[in-house]
Every structure is written in C-alpha cells, then in structure tokens.
Design a protein around this motif. Structure first.
Motif, mmCIF file in Angstrom:
data_model
loop_
_atom_site.group_PDB
_atom_site.id
_atom_site.type_symbol
_atom_site.label_atom_id
_atom_site.label_comp_id
_atom_site.label_asym_id
_atom_site.label_seq_id
_atom_site.Cartn_x
_atom_site.Cartn_y
_atom_site.Cartn_z
ATOM 1 N N SER A 90 0.840 -1.209 0.000
ATOM 2 C CA SER A 90 0.000 0.000 0.000
ATOM 3 C C SER A 90 0.873 1.256 0.000
ATOM 4 C CB SER A 90 -0.960 0.005 1.198
ATOM 5 O OG SER A 90 -0.246 -0.085 2.413
ATOM 6 N N LEU A 91 1.981 1.196 0.727
ATOM 7 C CA LEU A 91 2.880 2.356 0.789
ATOM 8 C C LEU A 91 3.459 2.677 -0.589
ATOM 9 C CD1 LEU A 91 4.445 4.499 2.348
ATOM 10 C CD2 LEU A 91 6.190 2.767 2.840
ATOM 11 N N GLN A 118 2.062 5.306 5.529
ATOM 12 C CA GLN A 118 0.935 5.378 4.586
ATOM 13 C C GLN A 118 0.223 6.728 4.699
ATOM 14 O OE1 GLN A 118 2.024 2.621 5.830
ATOM 15 N NE2 GLN A 118 1.546 0.855 4.549
#
Length: 309
Positions: A119-120, A162
């Motif tokens: 996701s990062l 994030q």
C-alpha cells in the motif's frame, strides 16, 4: 462578374468544410490545442500551489512494488500493473489505464493478505501520478466506487508511512486545475454510515496532517491548507480548517509553515467573515503574537488583525 464571385465564394466555403476524417481530426486537434492553451493560461495566472515534485523516485517505488506483488496477481491485475507501468514510466497518457485499473489499485491499498509495503509503494506511485496533467481522467473513473476517497477517509487509522504518502498524493493533486477541482467536489455518498464527499475527505486529510506529531505530515498538511485557501471553499470548511490551524499554532511553527497558516486564515476571514474572526478571538492565539518572523508574515498579520478585534 457575379458568377466568378459566386465561384470564389463556393471555393472558400469548400475549404472551410471538413473533407473527410483527416479534417475532422484536425478540427478536434485544434479544439484540444485551444483547450490546452486555455488550461495553461489559467495555470499561469493562478496562485501557484505548493506541491512536492521531488519527494518520490517513481522508478524505485514502482520496482519495489513489482517485487512485493510478484506472483500474487491474476491475469487482469497483471494487465493493470502493465498499464500503470506505461502511464508512470513510459509516459503514456492516462488513456492507457483500463476500466478495472482503480479496482486493482483498491486491492493494492486494502488487501490485508499483501505485504504492508504494497500500500505504501502504491500510494507513492500515485503521489507521483498526481502531478500529471491528465490524472483527472483516472480520478473520473472513480465516480461510482469512490475507491480512492473511501480509502483516504480512513487516513487516521493508517500506519504513519501510509499517512505520509496519502497526504502527499492529496497535496500533489493540487498541481493541475482539473484534479484540484476534483478534490473540492461536494456531492455526497454514503460510506460506513457517514455521508462523505471529496471536499470532506480532502479536509479530513489536511486536518489529520496539520495536527500530526510528525514533521513531514505537518509540512504537507500546511501545504494542503494553503492550496485549499487559494480555492473557493464553503464556510463550514473554512471554519473546520481554522480550528485546526489555531490548534497547530499553539506551538510556533517554522516561518514557511506559519506563512501558509496566515495566508489561509486571511483567506478564511474573507470566506467566513463572521465565524472565523470570532474563532480567532475565542480560541487564539492572536496572529499578532507571531510578529517578527518575516515581512510577508507581518503583512498577513496586519491584514488579519484588521478583521479580528
């Protein structure tokens, strides 16, 4: 004489009419060029936004992402990854992104079975994509499902890296007029029993960042704040952001961040001429307590002080 005159006229009419596809394409091209010129003109004449053009090395982010998801994608997702590669690294237009592209992004952002780094890296690639002048076409794909904004609405529950990357994405979307307007859309939809809209989410991301303990977050948050202040926002947004800014100003920030805050407060005093000055009086700190950090800030303090008793 009249006849030759008529002939000339019909000739000139003929040259104006499209002779088949080539001319039609040319007309479309001319219109697009005109639109582009108009966009560029508008862009030149506005207050330039604060964005982060060098925060991300998209090659590194993309390669790392590919390594993390290798062997975990189905055929359709593999295709979406290829589209992302074309868009980000081969400089194809956003037309290269297929209709399932955002669902693929949604999976990369939210699938708990994937490595947390996925996701990062995805957010970092998106933060670079946000600077592209046709990113709006990608965002328009999201009209029905609101994948990006539903994810962003949960910003405060994400791990800090994030949060940083998501805040960067939102901030960089201010680079172009189309995407910056998209951030301000007010039409609502229902998500987790909340009525939310793009502007609600943008505001939430800004407030979350401004009030963060993390220096990068505060820097990006005040940048979003500044960018919002150059736009037409409604009273309720001006009030919510002012409250966050006043809380942020309880500790004196660096000069550049103070400038963004003062610029925003000055603007919000215009938008919400009653509520914002009242809030400043009630909550404080009074902007005059920041005098002396720079000439540009002192000018803004003087402007705000005229509105606040």
């Amino acid at each position: 004489g009249d006849f030759s005159q008529l002939n000339k006229m019909s000739e000139s009419v003929e040259t104006q009419l499209p002779a088949g596809d080539a001319d039609a394409a040319q007309i479309v091209q001319n219109l697009e060029d005109d639109e582009r010129k108009e966009r560029e003109e508008k862009k030149k004449n506005r207050e330039p936004p604060i964005v982060y053009k060098d925060a991300i090395d998209v090659h590194i982010e993309f390669d790392t992402l590919v390594g993390l998801i290798d062997g975990k994608l189905n055929e359709e997702e593999q295709q979406s990854l290829e589209e992302l590669h074309q868009y980000m690294l081969q400089d194809e237009g956003s037309w290269a992104l297929g209709e399932n592209f955002l669902e693929f992004i949604g999976r990369l952002l939210t699938d708990k079975s994937l490595n947390e780094g996925v996701s990062l890296r995805t957010l970092n690639v998106l933060a670079a994509a946000a600077l592209k002048d046709d990113v709006i076409l990608m965002l328009h794909q999201d009209r029905r499902q609101h994948i990006m904004m539903n994810y962003a609405y949960g910003v405060d529950r994400l791990p800090l890296p994030q949060q940083q990357a998501l805040t960067l994405f939102i901030c960089n979307l201010f680079e172009n007029l189309g995407s910056s307007e998209w951030l301000l859309y007010i039409s609502e939809w229902s998500y987790n029993n909340n009525q939310i809209s793009n502007i609600r989410v943008t505001t939430k991301v800004a407030v979350n960042a401004i009030l963060s303990e993390d220096e990068d977050m505060r820097d990006r948050g005040t940048a979003i704040l500044y960018n919002l202040a150059t736009k037409e926002v409604f009273d309720d947004v001006a009030v919510e952001l002012t409250m966050a800014v006043l809380q942020f100003l309880s500790k004196p920030p660096p000069e550049a961040q103070l400038f963004r805050c003062l610029k925003a407060i000055a603007r919000f005093c215009q938008i919400s001429a009653q509520d914002v000055p009242q809030l400043i009086q009630m909550i404080g700190p009074h902007p005059s307590s920041f005098k002396g950090s720079s000439q540009r800030n002192d000018d803004l303090i003087a402007e705000i002080s005229r509105k606040v008793r």
